[in-house]
Scaffold this motif. Structure first.
Motif, PDB file in Angstrom:
ATOM      1  N   ALA A  66       0.845  -1.195   0.000  1.00 60.81           N
ATOM      2  CA  ALA A  66       0.000   0.000   0.000  1.00 60.81           C
ATOM      3  C   ALA A  66       0.879   1.244   0.000  1.00 60.81           C
ATOM      4  N   PHE A  98      -5.054  -3.408   5.554  1.00 58.50           N
ATOM      5  CA  PHE A  98      -5.274  -3.864   4.177  1.00 58.50           C
ATOM      6  C   PHE A  98      -5.135  -5.387   4.145  1.00 58.50           C
ATOM      7  N   CYS A 112     -10.096  -7.907  -1.915  1.00 60.62           N
ATOM      8  CA  CYS A 112      -9.199  -6.899  -1.347  1.00 60.62           C
ATOM      9  C   CYS A 112      -9.999  -6.023  -0.377  1.00 60.62           C
ATOM     10  N   LEU A 125      -3.030   0.609  -3.861  1.00 67.67           N
ATOM     11  CA  LEU A 125      -2.682  -0.766  -3.514  1.00 67.67           C
ATOM     12  C   LEU A 125      -2.160  -1.471  -4.762  1.00 67.67           C
TER      13      LEU A 125
END
Length: 738
Positions: A66, A98, A112, A125
């Motif tokens: 990220a 994340f 995700c 990302l």
């Protein structure tokens, strides 16, 4: 029931995913991909977002990171259960988190999660993966970036916590609320012949005198409204090769990453041989669920899936060898067999099957493959006729691993050939059952002809078994190879074979070489393919070969989150975490630990819309699609008898465009069997009028010539010469062996 259901995104809520940017690098037959998802929270409170998206099941995902406020946060790969605990704890403590994971039900679906995305903040990302590119029959290497993830039918007993259970908004392909871009570099030492795509491209820029590399990008304004497909043609694609890659002993003192890895690519030169006397039992499992009423692709004039399937079944029925056994199962929420058991292939059984094929409709509800599969496997084997199973489906199921396990459990008594129909077909299901079933897999999208791909698989099924397959290494003293790929038991003509191995011991000086040999037996004759290669490993910062080797191992050992035995799961976890390649038992987790204070305010959830290929409940009349039964080729094939002959009748005359009276008058040999004349005329028509579709009628034409040689050998030359003259065609008599 199908989950999720309905459309839709509530327009008053901004979609936090703004764009997807893909960078693709293809070197020879390996693709390296970096996909960046750009998020922005335009709302006044923190968000948790969920994005469910498709991936090819061969993708080895090895990196997830990220970019937050200019800082990169690299995710760690952990046991999936631990990763979820860490993520939930971070969210509850209002920290930014994340999570990237493979779905529990299927390797080709990922989710995700972005937790605690602050108001006004932007996050990028990036996930990275590598994959082998499949080799098509015409020599093309095929890369597909999936866009479509259709709703998948949930069967009773399927896991309840699949990514697909999220109430993700579904939107038509044209209405995606986020932008998409893709750039690609293609390179080959042999030179690039051409590159094709199903999507508009900007002008391709070729580099080097021999066109050894090319720069590609999608044309401006691409909507990501279909799977992006690239077909890459190199000037030379069938050259055996071995690549050796340095390991990483500093960061990995033990395990697969420590030592060099080798990637061996064979193109076995399997000679043409006559099919064995053993005919086989051919069982066709055909999807007749409601989704088969959709077109194969979004392109204009795309054939409906069910209509293409019916044409394909006719071709397969007519191409079956005399004296084999066969049966057809139509399935959906329920299933029905054409015959109580597999029956001998005769004129009567073929005509009955043909009648029922013409009545097939996409009206059997959902997609439940497991039950008919179990019924097929419970049927007793036909002595002397090994089972060959052909599965046709659009692959919209959730019990993928259960189906693969069922095929795997019966791998010793049959071969399984699979066909994914239309965009959004599950690559995990289609590739998985073919891999464990010792067959081949095909995908029918865009302008692909299902018929040609099905007949190619039938040729493989009729090919005599290649036996005693082994890979042997000849290496300098002190060096050994440990094969990481699953044991290869089946080889097919024209197919590529890739083998991965770990090289342990002492590497030789610079001039050192090794040799690897593929050995097999075909109809009692020993064959071998040798490759000599340099033992100087090369450095690759991405450890591509190691990642692909790990993926090959995981595909063979990891049979699903709930299906993998405990002992095997331990090995799967070790290889997955050591090599950084995601599996069904691991997930990437990243926590932003540098936020000075916890995120404030109530947390709202936002699901990112995903595209589906919407289809009408019935064919749309305004589209001039190829309707089943309308083509002369299909009609001519429908008239062929089980023994390979044709009858001289009004139906044949109509297709040939000549009156039946004139056909009788032109019979060159008095008192000759009219079927001999009709069969020669039909074969001449195939070569004259349908030459470009030869791959579809090649087997049934061969059966016709065999019949001619058995029933009209003495007059064959006269019949052929007369037929060519009478029809005014330029067909070479040599096609009849004259």
């Amino acid at each position: 029931m199908v989950r999720p259901s309905g459309l839709l995104t509530r327009q008053e809520e901004p979609v936090p995913l703004k764009s997807i940017c893909v960078t693709l690098s293809i070197r020879e037959f390996v693709a390296g991909v970096a996909a960046t998802l750009n998020y922005e929270n335009e709302e006044k409170f923190p968000l948790e977002t969920f994005f469910v998206f498709p991936m090819d099941e061969d993708s080895a995902v090895y990196s997830f990171e990220a970019m937050v406020d200019g800082k990169t946060i690299k995710a760690e790969l952990k046991d999936k259960k631990k990763a979820h605990i860490i993520y939930e704890s971070a969210i509850s403590h209002r920290h930014q988190a994340f999570l990237l994971e493979e779905d529990k039900c299927s390797r080709d679906v990922f989710c995700c999660n972005v937790g605690n995305l602050q108001p006004g903040s932007k996050v990028a990302l990036t996930l990275k993966y590598v994959q082998e590119l499949p080799l098509e029959a015409d020599g093309a290497l095929r890369y597909v970036l999936p866009a479509v993830l259709n709703p998948r039918y949930r069967c009773s007993g399927s896991p309840e916590d699949s990514c697909l259970d999220l109430k993700t908004p579904i939107v038509p392909l044209d209405d995606l609320p986020y932008a998409f871009s893709m750039t690609a570099t293609v390179s080959s030492q042999h030179g690039i012949e051409t590159i094709q795509s199903n999507c508009p491209l900007s002008p391709i820029e070729y580099l080097g005198d021999k066109k050894t590399s090319a720069q590609i990008s999608l044309a401006d304004g691409h909507k990501f409204d279909r799977d992006v497909e690239l077909l890459i043609y190199y000037r030379e694609v069938h050259t055996p090769s071995v690549a050796v890659e340095l390991g990483n002993p500093k960061n990995n003192p033990d395990g697969l990453m420590k030592d060099p890895s080798a990637m061996v690519c064979f193109y076995p030169n399997i000679p043409e041989v006559e099919p064995s006397a053993i005919c086989g039992e051919f069982v066709f499992l055909m999807d007749c669920s409601g989704s088969m009423q959709c077109p194969i692709s979004k392109q204009d004039k795309s054939q409906l899936r069910i209509e293409a399937a019916k044409e394909t079944l006719i071709l397969l029925l007519k191409s079956l060898p005399v004296n084999c056994y066969f049966n057809i199962y139509a399935f959906g929420s329920s299933f029905e067999a054409f015959f109580p058991n597999s029956v001998k292939y005769t004129q009567d059984t073929m005509e009955e099957a043909l009648r029922r094929v013409k009545l097939m409709r996409a009206d059997l509800g959902g997609t439940e493959i497991l039950t008919p599969l179990q019924v097929i496997y419970r049927e007793p084997s036909t002595p002397g006729h090994p089972l060959q199973l052909f599965v046709f489906t659009d692959g919209e199921v959730t019990d993928t691993f259960s189906i693969i396990k069922e095929v795997r459990n019966h791998r010793l008594r049959h071969r399984c050939f699979s066909f994914g129909i239309g965009e959004g077909a599950s690559t995990s299901l289609i590739k998985g059952i073919a891999r464990v079933g010792g067959g081949t897999s095909e995908f029918i999208t865009g302008k692909d002809r299902m018929q040609a791909k099905a007949l190619r698989a039938l040729k493989h099924a009729l090919q005599p078994a290649v036996e005693d397959v082994s890979v042997n290494w000849d290496l300098p003293r002190g060096l050994s190879a440990k094969t990481l790929s699953p044991e290869q038991t089946v080889l097919y003509k024209g197919q590529r074979l890739i083998v991965y191995a770990q090289l342990t011991g002492t590497m030789p000086p610079e001039e050192g070489t090794g040799e690897v040999c593929l050995n097999y037996t075909l109809q009692g004759k020993s064959c071998e393919n040798k490759v000599t290669f340099s033992l100087q490993p090369k450095l690759d910062d991405n450890f591509t070969i190691h990642r692909l080797a790990a993926k090959a191992f995981l595909q063979s050992m990891d049979i699903g989150f709930g299906e993998t035995p405990a002992k095997t799961k331990k090995d799967v976890l070790k290889v997955s975490i050591d090599c950084g390649v995601i599996s069904s038992h691991t997930a990437f987790i990243a926590i932003n630990k540098d936020v000075n204070k916890p995120v404030q305010g109530p947390l709202a959830c936002r699901d990112i819309p995903r595209p589906v290929l919407l289809c009408a409940a019935a064919p749309m009349p305004q589209c001039k699609r190829v309707v089943f039964g309308e083509t002369y080729l299909v009609q001519l094939i429908s008239l062929q008898n089980a023994d390979g002959s044709w009858d001289l009748d009004e139906d044949l005359a109509r297709i040939l465009g000549i009156s039946l009276k004139d056909l009788w008058s032109a019979l060159p040999v008095k008192d000759a069997d009219s079927s001999s004349w009709a069969t020669v005329l039909a074969v001449v028509w195939l070569h004259a009028k349908a030459k470009h579709q030869k791959c579809e009628w090649e087997l049934l034409e061969k059966k016709a010539r065999t019949w001619i040689n058995s029933n009209a050998a003495s007059i064959k030359k006269k019949l052929v010469k007369a037929a060519i003259a009478f029809t005014k065609s330029s067909v070479d008599p040599a096609v009849f062996g004259i």
